[in-house]
Design an enzyme around this catalytic site. Structure first.
Site, PDB file in Angstrom:
ATOM      1  CD  GLU A 194      -0.268   3.166 -10.447  1.00 22.60           C
ATOM      2  OE1 GLU A 194      -0.081   3.021  -8.783  1.00 22.60           O
ATOM      3  OE2 GLU A 194      -0.461   1.751 -10.324  1.00 22.60           O
ATOM      4  CG  HIS A 195       3.309   2.030  -4.024  1.00 22.47           C
ATOM      5  ND1 HIS A 195       2.853   0.147  -3.562  1.00 22.47           N
ATOM      6  CD2 HIS A 195       3.579   2.627  -3.397  1.00 22.47           C
ATOM      7  CE1 HIS A 195       4.147   0.024  -3.227  1.00 22.47           C
ATOM      8  NE2 HIS A 195       4.249   2.205  -2.265  1.00 22.47           N
ATOM      9  CB  ALA A 196      -2.396   1.160  -7.512  1.00 23.94           C
ATOM     10  CB  CYS A 202       2.744  -5.007  -7.531  1.00 23.87           C
ATOM     11  SG  CYS A 202       4.010  -4.378  -8.686  1.00 23.87           S
ATOM     12  NE  ARG A 258      -0.591  -4.239  -1.969  1.00 28.35           N
ATOM     13  CZ  ARG A 258      -0.796  -3.262  -3.456  1.00 28.35           C
ATOM     14  NH1 ARG A 258      -1.987  -2.735  -4.420  1.00 28.35           N
ATOM     15  NH2 ARG A 258       0.065  -2.893  -3.715  1.00 28.35           N
TER      16      ARG A 258
END
Length: 642
Positions: free
Chosen positions: A351-353, A355, A475
């Site tokens: 899941e990208h949120a 990291c 990020r």
């Protein structure tokens, strides 16, 4: 792995600077020029001149942003971190299934490759679906990831590559025990890694269980002993077999509640109704959301599916699609899930949120260093520590929830079927060959653009994810990588009158411009997030054509969305979704003598094909090598004659 003092390490990192307006809009124009006609480009230059005029609208927005930056850096440590996390991910309403989550397919375990534990009936579950190879691979992976988790709790992080410089470790706190919880308009991250800031560790949390999914049935499975001690692979095998046997003994399976997590985020409002229906649902949800990570034991085998369809024995495309776009037996909200097929092939979905993709891939590379070692039966060896048994997690659904789940199953199946993906295992050459001609990263991006141009007859706005962890809470920057120099090289490759020497010169120039763009972004001078932050500084009654014109919007419609992944030999390929319905999502990683690429596109758009793009990209990569070798041969002959 490197041993560090987390707090001191983070305090020594530089803060991400706020780019100058002039620098950002130079990049803005450079990005738009190859996509526009001369008349369109002249018009956009006028808009930029108006925006940048002294005491103009641009300076007002920059002052507002600078004030916000001061507050953000004081409270968050980075002006970009919360903006990127919220806007790019948590506020995004797309489904995590396909649209947001990433997937990386692991190389097969070398021990299991030598020992056949798949076809032997003595090494399979009672119904013949799940194999010893699958259970052993899953147990080894679980312990491998727990090894990394415990190492990070002791201050040892997977950042030991020489020459990489000091990188921010903040994202590592969001790997274990973290879940993206659905909320209207903006999701939230919850769990053992999502609270606190600065040097506070997430890995001292007492959570000692994972979630295991078998045939859509969730189980809470302890992976630490009651006293917090570690257990053996054999202990974990016994836990996993207990889950499989319990699932296969059921006369009727419960409804596949996990499918809801693949819905568009605002549609996953069923979570709130689940909570309202019963206390048992709250307990089960919390057990999943608080767990360290998810392990999905699948009935599927990519190799078997490929053989049944007469496509050969490898089945990499099938395994990639299963890990990336399968809508069942998943809990997409978890920070990461290990997916293990029935023959032991495995991968990781992230899941990208929480990291960026490179962080879990570094953890996975560490976890994969030790293959399966124990080949006995699960009961033959165990630790002396007490390990609580697995617990089935149950949900109670009312009539409305049953109807909502039926709709969810139909919608997620449609999302899955609409995703078209494949892998390219390119073995003609790899980074060693490309380094003789320039940057591997720049080289492959040129290949992506030329392949697109040859298929579609037009150029594509292209972007590349650039890791910004050299800064505190960095990020990714969205690098705008299509340039006039890349366009000139693509045109030359289509012109038979252009000499090989001139084509090579143009490639070198395009790669140089690409490298310069990457270098600027790594210094904190990237344009994409600065442009978006300026856009957000506008008030309701304000607007400017540098943001709103069709020409500006075309520059941010990424038809080639690419990103490099970890180059460890323990990975086959990985990837993520296309950003535009008429584009491609491309994940790639280099080996010394190979390039592994994952390609995804949208079937519904009707103009793209992952297999078609793969075929064209294969031709382009070979043609580029022939060009480079021909020029090298010519240069060698010229040197010999002198």
């Amino acid at each position: 792995m490197t041993v560090v003092d987390f707090t001191q390490h983070q305090l020594q990192l530089p803060r991400l600077p706020l780019p100058r307006l002039e620098t950002t809009f130079d990049e803005y124009l450079r990005m738009l020029e190859p996509l526009l006609t001369a008349e369109q480009f002249a018009a956009i230059k006028q808009h930029v001149a108006d925006f940048l005029k002294p005491s103009g609208f641009g300076e007002r927005l920059q002052r507002r942003l600078r004030d916000a930056v001061v507050h953000s850096q004081q409270s968050q440590g980075s002006w970009l971190y919360q903006l990127a996390t919220n806007y790019e991910f948590l506020q995004c309403r797309h489904a995590l299934l396909v649209k947001t989550n990433t997937f990386t397919l692991f190389a097969d375990d070398p021990t299991l490759e030598r020992v056949d534990l798949v076809t032997d009936s003595e090494h399979r579950s009672r119904q013949g679906v799940y194999s010893a190879a699958q259970i052993k691979r899953a147990a080894r992976l679980i312990n491998g990831f727990l090894d990394v988790k415990d190492a990070m709790a002791a201050g040892r992080y997977p950042e030991s590559q020489p020459g990489t410089g000091r990188l921010c470790l903040h994202q590592y706190r969001y790997l274990f025990g973290v879940t993206r919880t659905p909320m209207l308009k903006c999701d939230v991250l919850r769990g053992s890694g999502s609270g606190g800031d600065g040097g506070e560790h997430a890995y001292t949390d007492p959570v000692r269980h994972i979630t295991v999914l078998v045939d859509n049935q969730p189980y809470s499975v302890p992976v630490y002993a009651e006293d917090g001690g570690r257990v053996t692979d054999a202990d974990l095998e016994r836990q996993l077999w207990a889950v499989v046997e319990d699932v296969e003994s059921r006369t009727k399976h419960e409804e596949p509640v996990c499918i809801w997590t693949g819905m568009p985020r605002d549609h996953w409002a069923a979570r709130e109704r689940l909570i309202d229906v019963s206390e048992r649902n709250i307990t089960s949800l919390h057990a999943i959301e608080d767990s360290l990570f998810v392990v999905a034991l699948d009935r599927f085998s990519g190799r078997r599916a490929s053989q049944q369809e007469g496509k050969g024995i490898a089945g990499l495309d099938e395994s990639h699609r299963n890990g990336f776009s399968c809508s069942e037996n998943r809990w997409f909200d978890k920070s990461f899930s290990l997916i293990v097929e029935s023959d032991g092939r495995a991968g990781i979905q992230c899941e990208h949120a929480a990291c960026d993709g490179l962080v879990p891939s570094k953890v996975a590379a560490e976890a994969l260093k030790h293959p399966v070692q124990f080949l006995g039966t699960a009961s033959a060896l165990s630790s002396d520590t007490r390990l609580p048994p697995p617990e089935a997690l149950h949900f109670e659904l009312d009539e409305r929830l049953h109807a909502m789940l039926l709709q969810a199953r139909q919608e997620t199946a449609t999302i899955s079927a609409n995703s078209d993906s494949c892998c390219l295992q390119f073995t003609d050459y790899g980074s060693d060959f490309i380094k003789h001609t320039g940057s591997p990263d720049a080289y492959i991006e040129m290949a992506f653009q030329l392949a697109f141009y040859r298929i579609h007859g037009e150029f594509a706005s292209a972007c590349e994810s650039i890791g910004m962890r050299g800064f505190l809470k960095g990020r990714t920057e969205i690098g705008r990588v299509f340039s006039m120099e890349c366009r000139a090289w693509c045109m030359a490759m289509q012109d038979p009158a252009t000499t090989i020497r001139e084509r090579y010169r143009l490639l070198q120039e395009a790669c140089r411009v690409h490298k310069d763009m990457i270098a600027r972004a790594l210094r904190g001078e990237g344009a994409s997030w600065h442009l978006h932050a300026l856009y957000l500084m506008q008030r309701k009654d304000e607007a400017h054509p540098v943001f709103t014109s069709a020409m500006a919007k075309e520059g941010s419609r990424w038809r080639i969305y690419a990103g490099s992944l970890n180059s460890a030999d323990t990975f086959y390929c990985g990837g993520f979704a296309a950003s535009a319905p008429d584009g491609y999502g491309i994940g790639y990683h280099f080996r010394r003598n190979a390039i592994h690429i994952g390609i995804e596109c949208d079937r519904q758009g009707g103009t793209t094909s992952s297999a078609g793009y793969r075929g064209m990209l294969l031709d382009v990569l070979r043609e580029m090598a022939s060009m480079c070798r021909a020029l090298d041969s010519t240069a060698s002959k010229e040197d010999a004659s002198q």
